[in-house]
Design an enzyme around this catalytic site. Structure first.
Site, PDB file in Angstrom:
ATOM      1  N   GLY A 127      46.687  40.476  54.921  1.00 61.44           N
ATOM      2  CA  GLY A 127      46.844  39.904  56.253  1.00 61.44           C
ATOM      3  C   GLY A 127      46.773  38.390  56.256  1.00 61.44           C
ATOM      4  CE1 TYR A 150      40.330  41.529  33.585  1.00 59.93           C
ATOM      5  CE2 TYR A 150      39.322  43.522  34.435  1.00 59.93           C
ATOM      6  CZ  TYR A 150      40.448  42.791  34.115  1.00 59.93           C
ATOM      7  OH  TYR A 150      41.684  43.341  34.335  1.00 59.93           O
ATOM      8  CG  HIS A 167      44.130  42.899  29.119  1.00 57.62           C
ATOM      9  ND1 HIS A 167      42.885  42.411  29.398  1.00 57.62           N
ATOM     10  CD2 HIS A 167      44.809  42.820  30.292  1.00 57.62           C
ATOM     11  CE1 HIS A 167      42.813  42.052  30.670  1.00 57.62           C
ATOM     12  NE2 HIS A 167      43.974  42.293  31.237  1.00 57.62           N
ATOM     13  N   GLY A 200      45.060  40.002  47.033  1.00 59.62           N
ATOM     14  CA  GLY A 200      44.442  39.699  48.324  1.00 59.62           C
ATOM     15  C   GLY A 200      45.438  39.230  49.370  1.00 59.62           C
ATOM     16  N   GLY A 220      48.406  42.400  46.096  1.00 62.95           N
ATOM     17  CA  GLY A 220      48.904  41.050  45.842  1.00 62.95           C
ATOM     18  C   GLY A 220      47.785  40.052  45.611  1.00 62.95           C
TER      19      GLY A 220
HETATM   20  N1  LIG Z   1      45.987  44.557  33.450  1.00 62.44           N
HETATM   21  C1  LIG Z   1      45.971  43.344  33.962  1.00 62.44           C
HETATM   22  O1  LIG Z   1      46.509  42.399  33.395  1.00 62.44           O
HETATM   23  C2  LIG Z   1      45.272  43.107  35.272  1.00 62.44           C
HETATM   24  C3  LIG Z   1      45.506  41.924  35.996  1.00 62.44           C
HETATM   25  C4  LIG Z   1      44.845  41.748  37.214  1.00 62.44           C
HETATM   26  C5  LIG Z   1      44.005  42.734  37.699  1.00 62.44           C
HETATM   27  N2  LIG Z   1      43.796  43.873  36.971  1.00 62.44           N
HETATM   28  C6  LIG Z   1      42.913  44.949  37.473  1.00 62.44           C
HETATM   29  O2  LIG Z   1      43.394  45.360  38.732  1.00 62.44           O
HETATM   30  C7  LIG Z   1      42.353  45.297  39.703  1.00 62.44           C
HETATM   31  C8  LIG Z   1      42.917  44.975  41.075  1.00 62.44           C
HETATM   32  O3  LIG Z   1      43.709  43.808  41.066  1.00 62.44           O
HETATM   33  P1  LIG Z   1      43.228  42.455  41.753  1.00 62.44           P
HETATM   34  O4  LIG Z   1      41.768  42.509  41.999  1.00 62.44           O
HETATM   35  O5  LIG Z   1      43.809  41.370  40.943  1.00 62.44           O
HETATM   36  O6  LIG Z   1      44.015  42.367  43.123  1.00 62.44           O
HETATM   37  P2  LIG Z   1      44.158  43.260  44.439  1.00 62.44           P
HETATM   38  O7  LIG Z   1      43.507  44.560  44.262  1.00 62.44           O
HETATM   39  O8  LIG Z   1      45.582  43.186  44.789  1.00 62.44           O
HETATM   40  O9  LIG Z   1      43.370  42.363  45.500  1.00 62.44           O
HETATM   41  C9  LIG Z   1      42.013  42.087  45.413  1.00 62.44           C
HETATM   42  C10 LIG Z   1      41.649  41.174  46.566  1.00 62.44           C
HETATM   43  O10 LIG Z   1      41.835  41.873  47.800  1.00 62.44           O
HETATM   44  C11 LIG Z   1      40.636  41.844  48.558  1.00 62.44           C
HETATM   45  N3  LIG Z   1      40.583  43.148  49.258  1.00 62.44           N
HETATM   46  C12 LIG Z   1      40.500  44.385  48.707  1.00 62.44           C
HETATM   47  N4  LIG Z   1      40.563  45.334  49.672  1.00 62.44           N
HETATM   48  C13 LIG Z   1      40.681  44.678  50.851  1.00 62.44           C
HETATM   49  C14 LIG Z   1      40.818  45.096  52.200  1.00 62.44           C
HETATM   50  N5  LIG Z   1      40.854  46.378  52.545  1.00 62.44           N
HETATM   51  N6  LIG Z   1      40.904  44.135  53.170  1.00 62.44           N
HETATM   52  C15 LIG Z   1      40.889  42.825  52.852  1.00 62.44           C
HETATM   53  N7  LIG Z   1      40.782  42.370  51.583  1.00 62.44           N
HETATM   54  C16 LIG Z   1      40.691  43.288  50.601  1.00 62.44           C
HETATM   55  C17 LIG Z   1      39.528  41.604  47.563  1.00 62.44           C
HETATM   56  O11 LIG Z   1      38.484  40.894  48.152  1.00 62.44           O
HETATM   57  P3  LIG Z   1      36.971  41.427  48.174  1.00 62.44           P
HETATM   58  O12 LIG Z   1      36.572  41.659  46.755  1.00 62.44           O
HETATM   59  O13 LIG Z   1      36.259  40.312  48.824  1.00 62.44           O
HETATM   60  O14 LIG Z   1      37.008  42.681  48.973  1.00 62.44           O
HETATM   61  C18 LIG Z   1      40.220  40.706  46.543  1.00 62.44           C
HETATM   62  O15 LIG Z   1      40.229  39.351  46.985  1.00 62.44           O
HETATM   63  C19 LIG Z   1      41.400  44.235  39.137  1.00 62.44           C
HETATM   64  O16 LIG Z   1      40.096  44.365  39.662  1.00 62.44           O
HETATM   65  C20 LIG Z   1      41.471  44.519  37.653  1.00 62.44           C
HETATM   66  O17 LIG Z   1      40.597  45.584  37.321  1.00 62.44           O
HETATM   67  C21 LIG Z   1      44.431  44.069  35.783  1.00 62.44           C
END
Ligand SMILES: NC(=O)c1ccc[n+]([C@@H]2O[C@H](COP(=O)([O-])OP(=O)(O)OC[C@H]3O[C@@H](n4cnc5c(N)ncnc54)[C@H](OP(=O)(O)O)[C@@H]3O)[C@@H](O)[C@H]2O)c1
Length: 327
Positions: free
Chosen positions: A220, A63, A132, A216, A214
């Site tokens: 909504g 990252y 990973h 983000g 998902g």
């Molecule tokens: N192992 C893997 O291959 C892998 C792959 C992807 C991700 N990950 C890990 O999983 C974590 C989470 O996954 P992700 O970040 O991909 O997706 P996620 O958690 O599904 O969604 C993140 C998105 O949602 C927004 N968000 C979060 N809470 C919100 C709320 N209450 N209301 C409105 N928007 C909201 C965030 O925006 P803002 O930041 O602007 O709030 C961001 O755009 C990552 O940070 C990473 O550490 C791991």
């Protein structure tokens, strides 16, 4: 539902790991992939997360090509006793080769990767160290054997795998106990429920669903009407203009449920995961990602929302209607 009186339920990491809060924080977007970053707000978000009882913080060496680990280091140092830091190796994308997206599971690579992560994070030991991604070009036993040596050397405390199948999880667990499995799991992405989640439940492995919102989309209809140039999601199939329009119709159905309950769509998405993991009898710690303090209380409070049977029934068919593969 955003009461400050949120008591975070506790979940054990693996069979002999520590108790951790039932929701972690994904830190990836604080450095890369989801558009503009805001260092000051991200630092305040980390502090607020600790105040709310979050103690699992998720990063990876790739990252920001190491930048995310380095960014977290002062926060980890200031809160070492309260932070469970999880990071990952597996992509060849290192500071020397930032555009190399190949996967490398060779023992020599793992030994070098862990030292880079320890140094960037500024810790003596990484609490949870994930593979990973997996490549068949290296025997799983060799990679897990190398990871087990890191535990024996005190560089790593617990081992995890990301995005593996049930057979790989079982085979790895036979070499060394696996404490955690991180895979995509949400209302829209349910593939792991078939085989992987039952295997994790049987082995006592804790599941940490990534992208539980998902990426983000499950927050909504207001989400991402236009993704900026630096936002990697514009290249993901679910976010193509055509697919996004279809998928947002599904999000509208979740929005109806959220409005009737007086909660947010993100809270329904997280509450669904907690409900589904109770049904499947697996220990689960979602790691929603956010860079904003304002989201944290909302997300944490979702752990206290119990969805009804009709609500779960209405959400059940959505995954099979989603357009575009998960990446
Ligand atoms: N192992 C893997 O291959 C892998 C792959 C992807 C991700 N990950 C890990 O999983 C974590 C989470 O996954 P992700 O970040 O991909 O997706 P996620 O958690 O599904 O969604 C993140 C998105 O949602 C927004 N968000 C979060 N809470 C919100 C709320 N209450 N209301 C409105 N928007 C909201 C965030 O925006 P803002 O930041 O602007 O709030 C961001 O755009 C990552 O940070 C990473 O550490 C791991």
């Amino acid at each position: 539902m955003t009461s400050e009186n949120t008591t975070m339920p506790q979940v054990q990491l693996g069979r002999d790991g520590p108790m951790i809060g039932a929701q972690g924080l994904g830190c990836m977007g604080m450095s890369e992939f989801y558009g503009e970053t805001d260092t000051a707000e991200s630092l305040l978000t980390l502090d607020r997360a600790i105040d709310l009882g979050i103690n699992m913080f998720d990063t990876a060496d790739m990252y920001g090509v190491g930048a995310n680990e380095a960014f977290l280091a002062p926060f980890v140092a200031a809160n070492r006793e309260r932070v469970t830091i999880a990071t990952k190796f597996g992509y060849s994308r290192t500071p020397d080769s930032p555009d190399d997206w190949n996967i490398d599971n060779r023992p020599d690579f793992i030994r070098a990767a862990v030292d880079r992560s320890l140094q960037r994070l500024g810790v003596d030991a990484i609490d949870l160290y994930y593979m990973h991604r997996r490549t068949d070009s290296v025997a799983l036993e060799d990679s897990i054997g190398a990871m087990a040596e890191l535990v024996a050397a005190g560089k790593v405390k617990w081992l995890g795998l990301s995005a593996v199948g049930a057979a790989e999880l079982r085979a790895a667990h036979a070499v060394h106990p696996i404490a955690a499995l991180q895979s995509e799991w949400s209302i829209f992405t349910r593939d792991i429920e078939q085989d992987v989640v039952p295997a994790a439940a049987e082995l006592g492995v804790t599941v940490l669903p990534y992208s539980p919102l998902g990426r983000g989309m499950l927050t909504g209809r207001a989400f991402a009407t236009s993704l900026g140039d630096t936002d990697a999601r514009q290249h993901f199939p679910r976010f193509s203009a055509e697919n996004r329009a279809a998928n947002m119709l599904l999000v509208a159905k979740i929005e109806d449920i959220a409005e009737a309950r007086g909660v947010s769509v993100a809270q329904i998405a997280l509450a669904w995961l907690y409900a589904q993991s109770r049904k499947l009898k697996v220990k689960t710690v979602p790691i929603p990602g956010t860079r904003k303090r304002s989201r944290l209380l909302e997300n944490v409070a979702a752990a206290s929302i119990t969805l009804t049977v009709p609500e779960m029934e209405a959400l059940a068919p959505l995954a099979s209607a989603v357009q575009g593969i998960a990446v």
